[in-house]
Design an enzyme around this catalytic site. Structure first.
Site, PDB file in Angstrom:
ATOM      1  N   LYS A   1      49.546  15.352 107.201  1.00  0.00           N
ATOM      2  CA  LYS A   1      49.599  16.650 107.873  1.00  0.00           C
ATOM      3  C   LYS A   1      50.559  16.611 109.054  1.00  0.00           C
ATOM      4  O   LYS A   1      51.277  17.568 109.327  1.00  0.00           O
ATOM      5  CB  LYS A   1      48.205  17.075 108.324  1.00  0.00           C
ATOM      6  CG  LYS A   1      47.349  17.419 107.113  1.00  0.00           C
ATOM      7  CD  LYS A   1      46.175  18.293 107.449  1.00  0.00           C
ATOM      8  CE  LYS A   1      45.475  18.753 106.188  1.00  0.00           C
ATOM      9  NZ  LYS A   1      44.098  18.287 106.091  1.00  0.00           N
TER      10      LYS A   1
ATOM     11  N   LYS B   1      48.328  16.144  92.333  1.00  0.00           N
ATOM     12  CA  LYS B   1      47.016  16.772  92.155  1.00  0.00           C
ATOM     13  C   LYS B   1      47.096  18.283  92.332  1.00  0.00           C
ATOM     14  O   LYS B   1      48.028  18.796  92.946  1.00  0.00           O
ATOM     15  CB  LYS B   1      46.022  16.170  93.151  1.00  0.00           C
ATOM     16  CG  LYS B   1      46.297  16.524  94.597  1.00  0.00           C
ATOM     17  CD  LYS B   1      45.035  16.365  95.455  1.00  0.00           C
ATOM     18  CE  LYS B   1      45.182  17.120  96.764  1.00  0.00           C
ATOM     19  NZ  LYS B   1      43.981  17.308  97.511  1.00  0.00           N
TER      20      LYS B   1
ATOM     21  N   LYS C   1      45.613  23.436  97.147  1.00  0.00           N
ATOM     22  CA  LYS C   1      45.996  24.736  97.700  1.00  0.00           C
ATOM     23  C   LYS C   1      47.418  24.717  98.237  1.00  0.00           C
ATOM     24  O   LYS C   1      48.178  25.648  98.041  1.00  0.00           O
ATOM     25  CB  LYS C   1      45.041  25.106  98.839  1.00  0.00           C
ATOM     26  CG  LYS C   1      43.853  25.914  98.391  1.00  0.00           C
ATOM     27  CD  LYS C   1      42.788  25.945  99.476  1.00  0.00           C
ATOM     28  CE  LYS C   1      41.558  25.188  99.057  1.00  0.00           C
ATOM     29  NZ  LYS C   1      40.665  24.819 100.140  1.00  0.00           N
TER      30      LYS C   1
HETATM   31  P1  ADP Z   1      42.675  21.362  98.855  1.00  0.00           P
HETATM   32  O1  ADP Z   1      43.204  19.977  98.591  1.00  0.00           O
HETATM   33  O2  ADP Z   1      43.017  22.308  97.785  1.00  0.00           O
HETATM   34  O3  ADP Z   1      42.994  21.869 100.235  1.00  0.00           O
HETATM   35  P2  ADP Z   1      40.079  20.676  99.927  1.00  0.00           P
HETATM   36  O4  ADP Z   1      40.775  19.615 100.707  1.00  0.00           O
HETATM   37  O5  ADP Z   1      39.496  21.814 100.679  1.00  0.00           O
HETATM   38  O6  ADP Z   1      41.085  21.227  98.804  1.00  0.00           O
HETATM   39  O7  ADP Z   1      38.973  19.977  99.027  1.00  0.00           O
HETATM   40  C1  ADP Z   1      37.631  20.339  98.878  1.00  0.00           C
HETATM   41  C2  ADP Z   1      36.939  19.408  97.895  1.00  0.00           C
HETATM   42  O8  ADP Z   1      37.588  19.483  96.626  1.00  0.00           O
HETATM   43  C3  ADP Z   1      36.989  17.906  98.270  1.00  0.00           C
HETATM   44  O9  ADP Z   1      35.791  17.284  97.872  1.00  0.00           O
HETATM   45  C4  ADP Z   1      38.150  17.386  97.491  1.00  0.00           C
HETATM   46  O10 ADP Z   1      38.019  16.000  97.218  1.00  0.00           O
HETATM   47  C5  ADP Z   1      38.036  18.190  96.220  1.00  0.00           C
HETATM   48  N1  ADP Z   1      39.355  18.350  95.597  1.00  0.00           N
HETATM   49  C6  ADP Z   1      40.389  19.113  96.012  1.00  0.00           C
HETATM   50  N2  ADP Z   1      41.439  19.030  95.178  1.00  0.00           N
HETATM   51  C7  ADP Z   1      41.050  18.179  94.184  1.00  0.00           C
HETATM   52  C8  ADP Z   1      41.673  17.697  92.983  1.00  0.00           C
HETATM   53  N3  ADP Z   1      42.897  18.081  92.628  1.00  0.00           N
HETATM   54  N4  ADP Z   1      40.981  16.839  92.207  1.00  0.00           N
HETATM   55  C9  ADP Z   1      39.722  16.459  92.540  1.00  0.00           C
HETATM   56  N5  ADP Z   1      39.071  16.888  93.635  1.00  0.00           N
HETATM   57  C10 ADP Z   1      39.715  17.740  94.452  1.00  0.00           C
END
Ligand code: ADP
Ligand code: TRP
Length: 351
Positions: A114, A216, A219
């Site tokens: 970040k 992966k 968002k």
């Molecule tokens: P993002 O990466 O989209 O911002 P978050 O960080 O808010 O999502 O993640 C919320 C939850 O979803 C966490 O437990 C995270 O490990 C899981 N998560 C997010 N993206 C993935 C992914 N591509 N595969 C598996 N788990 C994910």
């Protein structure tokens, strides 16, 4: 509820949930709710680290809450709450920070990532540290971002949770949580905090890939399929997913974009369907158009019923409010007890 393991997890309030969130986290929450003492929350304080528009924050909290409920979380079986409704978390965060090193926080992968993005740095190495220290007014790399892992550890430790269902990308944060718990225990010569672990029903942590060929689903990567996506939009996204030129000879190795489509299929389709396309790949008869059509169909079977429920619940402020008020009351009970005990361990006393 007495002897059940305690489960705690949360998702940041930063927008609609996608398939990564669903298979990495939410679907596991739903499956665990009958067998464990579960607490699930919406991390709005964590969302502040990346400076959301104040007008959007509450909307985002409501959205995640509606999506939790639509995916099947039952407010009578779980404690469902909003992080900022439990002020004890903020105080314990302050106390815990006294036992967390700046160095270890600066080395955390998510922080480096970040900070790098905020500063526009592309390389790795100690450039980040120099840039942060040199650039005193750059509040985009704020102290909240640095201490993100402390706050997450506190979310978990304040409930004395045993299991924390999260995706693979959160494992380093969990490792830090265990380290902070151990350090607190050894500093105060106590066995107060437990060391929590990730939970994946015996399998490996899930990493849901995006549709753009590599990496992966996330968002900030702009490669998501959202639970709330309309049928047409969803089909279009899947049909546009990256592929390759196709296998040239039998049993060719599978390239990353195709492996990613198989990974998605493994999550949403039946084993027979997956095997059918893997066999077709192996004997070179595969047609990627058919693979994508089937994939879209099977994703829709998962997401459409959830989408319908989200639309039903989303506007029902009365119901949503009731759920989180009841949740906050119960979460505060545990949190207040932990905070009282930690204050005592640390020697904070009232006159
Ligand atoms: P993002 O990466 O989209 O911002 P978050 O960080 O808010 O999502 O993640 C919320 C939850 O979803 C966490 O437990 C995270 O490990 C899981 N998560 C997010 N993206 C993935 C992914 N591509 N595969 C598996 N788990 C994910
Ligand atoms: N850091 C997690 C994420 O980005 C969200 C989170 C905050 C969390 N506190 C937590 C997850 C406690 C599990 C337990 O997804």
């Amino acid at each position: 509820m007495e002897n059940k393991n305690i489960v705690l997890s949360g998702i940041r309030a930063t927008g609609n949930l996608h398939l990564g969130n669903y298979y990495g986290a939410l679907n596991k929450f739903v499956k665990m709710q009958n067998d464990y003492d579960c607490r699930f929350f919406i991390a709005d304080l964590h969302a502040l680290t990346t400076h959301p528009d104040p007008k959007m924050l509450h909307e985002n909290v409501k959205q995640i809450l509606a999506e939790y409920l639509a995916a099947g979380l039952d407010p009578d079986k779980n404690i469902i709450y909003v992080q900022s409704d439990v002020p004890e978390i903020s105080e314990l965060y302050l106390l815990m920070n006294m036992h967390v090193g700046i160095g270890e926080l600066m080395r955390t992968a998510s922080f480096k990532d970040k900070a790098r993005k905020a500063l526009g740095i592309h390389s790795d190495g100690d450039e980040i540290e120099k840039e942060i220290i040199g650039n005193q007014t750059n509040q985009r790399v704020n102290a909240g971002l640095l201490t993100y892992p402390t706050l997450m550890a506190v979310d978990i430790l304040i409930h004395n949770a045993d299991l924390v269902p999260v995706g693979k990308d959160q494992e380093q944060h969990l490792e830090l949580t265990r380290r902070f718990a151990r350090r607190f225990n050894s500093f105060y010569k106590t066995e107060y905090f437990k060391e929590p672990t990730n939970f994946n029903f015996g399998g490996n942590a899930v990493k849901v890939p995006g549709l753009d060929g590599s990496g992966k689903m996330g968002k900030s990567e702009g490669n998501c399929i959202y639970l709330i996506d309309e049928e047409k939009v969803l089909r279009k996204k899947v049909m546009r997913a990256m592929t390759d030129e196709g296998p040239k000879e039998p049993n060719s190795p599978v390239s990353e974009p195709i492996a990613n489509l198989f990974t998605l299929m493994e999550l949403v389709s039946t084993p027979d369907t997956l095997q059918h396309f893997k066999d077709a790949y192996a004997d070179c008869s595969i047609r990627y158009g058919d693979l994508k059509k089937q994939l879209a169909e099977d994703i829709l079977k998962v997401t459409l019923p959830i989408r319908e429920r989200i639309l039903e619940i989303q506007g029902d402020d009365e119901y949503l409010g009731r759920v989180v008020r009841q949740g906050a009351e119960r979460a505060c009970e545990t949190a207040a007890k932990t905070l009282r005990e930690v204050r005592e361990i640390m020697g904070i006393k009232k006159f």
